[in-house]
Scaffold this motif. Structure first.
Motif, mmCIF file in Angstrom:
data_model
loop_
_atom_site.group_PDB
_atom_site.id
_atom_site.type_symbol
_atom_site.label_atom_id
_atom_site.label_comp_id
_atom_site.label_asym_id
_atom_site.label_seq_id
_atom_site.Cartn_x
_atom_site.Cartn_y
_atom_site.Cartn_z
ATOM 1 N N ARG A 396 0.837 -1.203 0.000
ATOM 2 C CA ARG A 396 0.000 0.000 0.000
ATOM 3 C C ARG A 396 0.872 1.254 0.000
ATOM 4 O O ARG A 396 1.544 1.543 0.982
ATOM 5 C CB ARG A 396 -0.918 0.008 1.215
ATOM 6 C CG ARG A 396 -2.134 -0.893 1.068
ATOM 7 C CD ARG A 396 -3.051 -0.734 2.263
ATOM 8 N NE ARG A 396 -2.457 -1.283 3.472
ATOM 9 C CZ ARG A 396 -2.917 -1.042 4.700
ATOM 10 N NH1 ARG A 396 -3.952 -0.259 4.883
ATOM 11 N NH2 ARG A 396 -2.335 -1.587 5.742
ATOM 12 N N ALA A 701 -9.196 -0.610 1.213
ATOM 13 C CA ALA A 701 -8.083 0.262 1.627
ATOM 14 C C ALA A 701 -7.711 1.262 0.545
ATOM 15 O O ALA A 701 -7.142 2.318 0.847
ATOM 16 C CB ALA A 701 -6.865 -0.584 1.986
ATOM 17 N N GLN A 739 -15.723 0.489 9.367
ATOM 18 C CA GLN A 739 -14.536 0.027 10.105
ATOM 19 C C GLN A 739 -13.447 1.099 10.021
ATOM 20 O O GLN A 739 -13.066 1.526 8.922
ATOM 21 C CB GLN A 739 -14.007 -1.288 9.520
ATOM 22 C CG GLN A 739 -14.969 -2.458 9.688
ATOM 23 C CD GLN A 739 -14.383 -3.732 9.086
ATOM 24 O OE1 GLN A 739 -13.561 -3.684 8.177
ATOM 25 N NE2 GLN A 739 -14.835 -4.866 9.602
ATOM 26 N N ARG A 741 -9.920 2.529 9.841
ATOM 27 C CA ARG A 741 -8.579 2.066 9.442
ATOM 28 C C ARG A 741 -7.488 2.734 10.254
ATOM 29 O O ARG A 741 -6.457 2.143 10.553
ATOM 30 C CB ARG A 741 -8.328 2.377 7.953
ATOM 31 C CG ARG A 741 -9.173 1.624 6.990
ATOM 32 C CD ARG A 741 -8.522 1.583 5.602
ATOM 33 N NE ARG A 741 -8.079 2.898 5.148
ATOM 34 C CZ ARG A 741 -8.809 3.726 4.416
ATOM 35 N NH1 ARG A 741 -10.060 3.373 4.100
ATOM 36 N NH2 ARG A 741 -8.352 4.898 4.023
ATOM 37 N N GLU A 765 -9.302 7.728 9.125
ATOM 38 C CA GLU A 765 -9.647 7.005 7.907
ATOM 39 C C GLU A 765 -10.577 5.857 8.231
ATOM 40 O O GLU A 765 -10.449 5.210 9.282
ATOM 41 C CB GLU A 765 -8.374 6.476 7.229
ATOM 42 C CG GLU A 765 -7.399 7.579 6.811
ATOM 43 C CD GLU A 765 -6.129 7.016 6.230
ATOM 44 O OE1 GLU A 765 -5.985 5.781 6.194
ATOM 45 O OE2 GLU A 765 -5.268 7.816 5.813
ATOM 46 N N ASN A 767 -13.254 2.558 6.394
ATOM 47 C CA ASN A 767 -13.772 1.754 5.291
ATOM 48 C C ASN A 767 -15.292 1.644 5.450
ATOM 49 O O ASN A 767 -15.781 1.323 6.543
ATOM 50 C CB ASN A 767 -13.173 0.346 5.293
ATOM 51 C CG ASN A 767 -11.695 0.357 4.961
ATOM 52 O OD1 ASN A 767 -11.216 1.256 4.276
ATOM 53 N ND2 ASN A 767 -10.970 -0.652 5.444
ATOM 54 N N SER A 792 -12.391 10.809 4.669
ATOM 55 C CA SER A 792 -11.226 11.001 5.533
ATOM 56 C C SER A 792 -11.254 12.393 6.137
ATOM 57 O O SER A 792 -11.778 13.345 5.551
ATOM 58 C CB SER A 792 -9.926 10.814 4.744
ATOM 59 O OG SER A 792 -9.849 9.496 4.239
#
Length: 822
Positions: A396, A701, A739, A741, A765, A767, A792
């Motif tokens: 990532r 992600a 969820q 992150r 951040e 999801n 975000s």
């Protein structure tokens, strides 16, 4: 013809009776004093052992440092003896021996170390002339002086006591050594000026020939030098005239003593003497200094090194030319190392722009400790390949925060951009920072530090906590030598071998050189890991995201290469290898000042390419790719997902894998969907306007990154023209629990006292599934931000323990995440 006679003392002047009485008493007193002093000195010397070690030829040998083909790089003068080549008496011209005895000791074979008649004659002459006009030192006494002055401090080398010790040691030498050995010792130790000690060194220095081949004129000229090496120096015009007068005196003396005839005298007087214009070479000065310091080079007469002086000269010229072009960018220095991979031999070693420029020029840049920046990354990936990582593994490349012992760590890429999902191959070749940190996190900082030390980075002496994950970005200090050695390890397939600078040595008087022992290699990486790294670093397509195509890192032959730049542009590196050689380059300033926006492509890269190209050309190397080791296989993958290419993947790429790590799963990023051509909404095959299209389904992600870049995303809305759309719409619009992150549960962040509070923030951040219009962020139960897609936000750090939650418009909320700020 007119014969030259030796100089004779002037006639004794008339003196009065009072003067005669004074002279008699003075001589008598001096005689008794001299006898007493001589007796004391003899007793003292007899109590001392004969300095046999001082008589060894090894103690006065100078060292010739040569390149790999025997070209003289430098002759190191052994202090205080200087340049010297020990030869037996049989290898010295008889005319030079006769000239020495004619001028220094006519009764050499008649006295026992001290010529009493010469002493009395000299004393009388000096007293009558009221100044020193004659000496009485014999060859044996002069040898004794040379032996004693090596062990005595400068303050005790003159005076009556020093003279008495010389007399005593001369007597002892005469009693224990034959005349031939005394003469051999003297002629190999006597000073001849210009740093030369012994007739062989002087003959080579001044006439370019051995002492056995000297003519009569040359022999007498050399024989004149020991009396006053500086006053008679042939290297200075004024003293050269005095030397010629002394030479003519010796020729006349030899003729008078019957050592030469009229014809020999005539020829010698008429012979023009052409002194050899022999400059002392001092080539590859930094390299020579490093070899000179080796224990194996100490006390050797000849040292055959690994350096290729022709290549060295070419590399030095390339360095000077490149630095001239970089002056305007604040670059003043560079260092280069060229190494043969198979043997570890150093072929070229440039430590600075020019050794003689100034004090900075004498700094050896190949040994200076500097931060390597991204040049350390290949070894991070190599160690990861030994575990679970493959060149196709997805990493990532997204904004990220890592918890360390010193607080939150947020690395950034060199260009400030993020590329989302990237394969390890692309991440390494393009020198991306965030993926490198993720790889280091997988390996573990302790294991990474141990692996780097095993690769030869011995100066990484602090513990793993000190370096942290920044070790993957080169925050430790290494040298260019260590980097080049480690890259050569990759070129050798994972086998490390110390760099070698010495090929053979020769002791004084030895006819043949003794080869230096060659160190055995040690495997520190698997051949498979080394091969994968070499393949990635030689892939111009993989590095195109950062470096573009057809730049200084591309060569017309196989070469694996990596750049590195330290913080604030203080250091710039490029290191790379072919199958045969490794070339390392550092560019910067020795005072640590920053360069002006100089990167690997603009600084060290062009210099590396020129040096590597010239090295391949000079050595006549063929273009050879590394052989693929056993256990490495290829597979066709999807360049985006890194999995086996599926039927919907638009592109394919060949990738290398360990056989047991070859991917089994097919790409899940590229999927075929039916969409309504009218408005792009989802539909079913039987519905009006249905068209099958391939769409990229990014994992959660990456969805924020993709949306920010304007990447096409799968349609969320169903077509109204399709029967049964209500059921599909209801199913797709069902929003599941979000969820978080970032931050992670249990994270600890530290406030920086030197940084303004407004700049100290952390990202938030999340999801989510479905397509909510907004996400509300709550910290400690209070709404701190409302964020639209990609949902975000950021929050300013505040001391204490906190809880963060993400809440959807329909009331669904994430699990609370607790963290602490100190």
């Amino acid at each position: 013809m007119e014969m030259l006679e030796p100089a004779r003392p002037a006639c004794e002047p008339r003196v009065s009776a009072r003067w005669r009485r004074w002279l008699y008493r003075t001589l008598l007193a001096a005689t008794f004093a001299g006898l007493a002093l001589a007796i004391a000195a003899v007793l003292w010397v007899r109590a001392q052992p004969l300095p046999l070690a001082a008589l060894s030829p090894r103690t006065i040998a100078s060292t010739r440092l040569e390149d790999r083909r025997g070209v003289l790089l430098r002759e190191v003068l052994a202090r205080p003896d200087g340049r010297a080549y020990w030869v037996p008496l049989e290898q010295i011209s008889e005319q030079l021996i006769d000239a020495t005895l004619a001028g220094e000791d006519q009764r050499f074979y008649q006295h026992g170390g001290v010529d009493v008649l010469a002493v009395l004659r000299a004393a009388a002459l000096n007293v009558t002339q009221r100044r020193v006009v004659s000496g009485a030192s014999t060859v044996t006494m002069q040898l004794a002086r040379l032996l004693l002055q090596r062990r005595a401090p400068v303050s005790k080398r003159r005076g009556l006591w020093a003279k008495a010790r010389q007399v005593a040691l001369a007597i002892k030498l005469e009693a224990l050594l034959p005349k031939k050995q005394i003469l051999t010792q003297y002629l190999n130790r006597a000073p001849y000026g210009g740093g030369c000690f012994g007739v062989e060194a002087a003959a080579r220095r001044y006439f370019g020939k051995p002492a056995s081949q000297l003519s009569l004129a040359e022999s007498t000229l050399l024989a004149a030098l020991p009396r006053s090496p500086h006053g008679y120096s042939p290297l200075r015009p004024r003293s050269r005239r005095r030397l010629r007068r002394r030479q003519r005196y010796l020729l006349a003396a030899m003729h008078t003593q019957g050592r030469i005839d009229d014809e020999q005298l005539r020829i010698a007087l008429g012979e023009p003497l052409a002194l050899e214009r022999l400059e002392r070479p001092f080539l590859a000065p930094h390299f020579v200094a490093s070899v000179k310091a080796l224990p194996a080079a100490q006390g050797q007469a000849r040292v055959r090194t690994t350096l290729d002086i022709r290549l060295q000269t070419q590399v030095e010229a390339i360095v000077r030319q490149t630095l001239r072009a970089l002056t305007e960018r604040g670059v003043s220095q560079a260092a280069v190392l060229v190494v043969d991979n198979a043997s570890g031999d150093v072929l070229a070693h440039v430590g600075s722009r020019a050794f003689g420029d100034d004090a900075a020029g004498q700094v050896d840049g190949t040994r200076a400790l500097r931060q390597p920046g991204s040049a350390i990354k290949p070894f991070v990936y190599a160690l990861a390949f030994e575990r679970a990582l493959t060149p196709a593994s997805l990493l990532r490349d997204l904004p990220a925060h890592f918890t360390t012992a010193y607080g939150d760590y947020a690395p950034r890429n060199y260009d400030g951009r993020y590329r989302g999902p990237v394969r390890a191959r692309i991440a390494l070749a393009s020198s991306l920072n965030v993926p490198a940190i993720r790889v280091a996190e997988r390996v573990g900082v302790t294991r990474l530090l141990d692996g780097l030390r095993e690769l030869g980075f011995r100066d990484l002496r602090k513990d793993a906590e000190h370096y942290g994950l920044g070790l993957a970005l080169g925050n430790g200090e290494v040298t260019l030598r260590q980097l080049v050695s480690a890259y050569a390890t990759l070129a050798r397939g994972g086998v490390t071998k110390p760099l070698r600078t010495l090929r053979a040595t020769g002791a004084p008087g030895a006819a043949e050189l003794e080869p230096a022992p060659q160190a055995k290699g040690k495997r520190v990486l698997s051949a498979r890991a080394a091969h994968l790294i070499a393949d990635i670093l030689s892939d111009p397509v993989a590095r195109v995201n950062t470096f573009g195509r057809y730049g200084p890192l591309e060569t017309p032959f196989f070469a694996a290469v990596k750049t590195g730049t330290s913080k604030d542009f203080r250091d710039n590196w490029t290191v790379g290898f072919t199958r045969d050689v490794t070339v390392g380059v550092w560019v910067g300033n020795f005072d640590g000042s920053a360069m002006h926006n100089v990167s690997g492509v603009t600084g060290a890269g062009p210099l590396w390419r020129e040096v590597m190209t010239q090295t391949v050309r000079h050595l006549g190397l063929r273009d050879r790719r590394p052989e693929r080791p056993e256990g490495v296989v290829t597979a066709r993958i999807c360049p985006l997902s890194g999995k086996l290419a599926g039927p919907h993947c638009p592109d394919r790429a060949e990738e290398l894998f360990y056989a047991e790590k070859r991917p089994r799963e097919r790409c899940a990023f590229h999927r075929a969907l039916w969409v309504d051509r009218l408005d792009g909404s989802r539909t079913l095959p039987h519905c009006p306007g249905a068209s099958e299209q391939v769409v990229v389904f990014y994992p959660p992600a990456y969805r924020s990154w993709a949306a920010a870049r304007g990447e096409p995303t799968p349609p969320q809305r169903w077509s109204a023209r399709c029967p049964g759309v209500e059921a599909n719409t209801a199913r797709e619009e069902t929003v599941k629990r979000p969820q978080i992150r970032f931050p992670a549960a249990g994270d600890i962040y530290y406030l920086d006292a030197d940084l303004q509070r407004r700049y100290q923030r952390i990202p938030l951040e999340v999801n989510v599934r479905g397509s909510p219009k907004v996400v509300s962020w709550l910290v400690d139960g209070k709404v701190v931000a409302k964020a639209t897609y990609p949902f975000s936000a950021s929050w300013p750090l505040s001391p204490g323990k906190h809880r963060v939650e993400a809440v959807l418009p329909d009331g669904h909320r994430s699990a609370a995440v607790s963290f602490e700020v100190r």
